[in-house]
Design a protein around this motif. Structure first.
Motif: not given
Length: 205
Positions: A108-117, A167-173
């Motif tokens: 499991l990989v928990p992430c935050l999508d902050t809307g910014s790289a 395959g994470l978008p740049d905004t996802v950490h």
């Protein structure tokens, strides 16, 4: 389990993860649904969750983790000389997990999508406090459902490579990597900790 038993016996499970038994995704979703009851700053709920079960994906992500593990060891020369039973037990179980990460049925990989790289400057505690309590809630729920977990972050030494694998978008950490499986054996018990009076302060340091 009573709430107190659950809170005091949810341990880092490494060697006792059952690598031979498949974990139903519905069970993972149930634990995660409970996890999402955690608080989120301003109720933004920017969390996103990747459940990695594909063998090739697990292998690729595990290789990134192993590189981080090896680099971590190189940066801990003093600890390598630590012959205490506690450290040797942790070292042995951590090494076992690094060698077998790809065999764990669920990563499991928990992430935050902050809307910014770029992560916002300033209050990082507030930012990650909107994700990490939900991760711990997930681990507690998993324990209550008969699953073992362990909180790991060493793959984040190569976070961009892990992001490419996923395959994470740049905004996802990414915030962690949580191996999840049924556990073998019993006997989970509270860990040794410093007495509360040794770490407690009132009003001022």
């Amino acid at each position: 389990m009573t709430p107190e038993e659950l809170l005091t016996t949810t341990r880092a499970v490494r060697k006792r993860l059952d690598l031979t038994r498949e974990v139903p995704l519905e069970l993972v979703k149930r634990a995660l649904t409970i996890g999402l009851q955690a608080p989120s700053g301003s109720n933004r709920q920017q969390w996103q969750w990747l459940v990695v079960t594909d063998a090739e994906q697990r292998a690729a992500l595990s290789e990134v983790y192993r590189r981080g593990w090896r680099e971590y060891l190189e940066l801990q020369p003093g600890q390598r000389a630590d012959d205490s039973a506690t450290y040797q037990r942790i070292r042995s179980s951590s090494e076992y997990l690094a060698e077998h990460m790809q065999d764990v049925p669920v990563l499991l990989v928990p992430c935050l999508d902050t809307g910014s790289a770029e992560l916002p400057a300033g209050n990082q505690a507030g930012l990650w406090a909107s994700l990490l309590p939900a991760v711990w809630n997930y681990m507690l729920a998993a324990r209550n459902l008969g699953l073992g977990t362990v909180w790991t972050t060493l793959h984040l030494r190569h976070e961009k490579e892990a992001a490419e694998v996923l395959g994470l978008p740049d905004t996802v950490h990414q915030g962690a990597l949580v191996p999840t499986a049924y556990y073998t054996g019993t006997g989970f018990k509270p860990a040794e900790r410093k007495p509360v009076d040794d770490v407690l302060h009132f009003d001022r340091w």
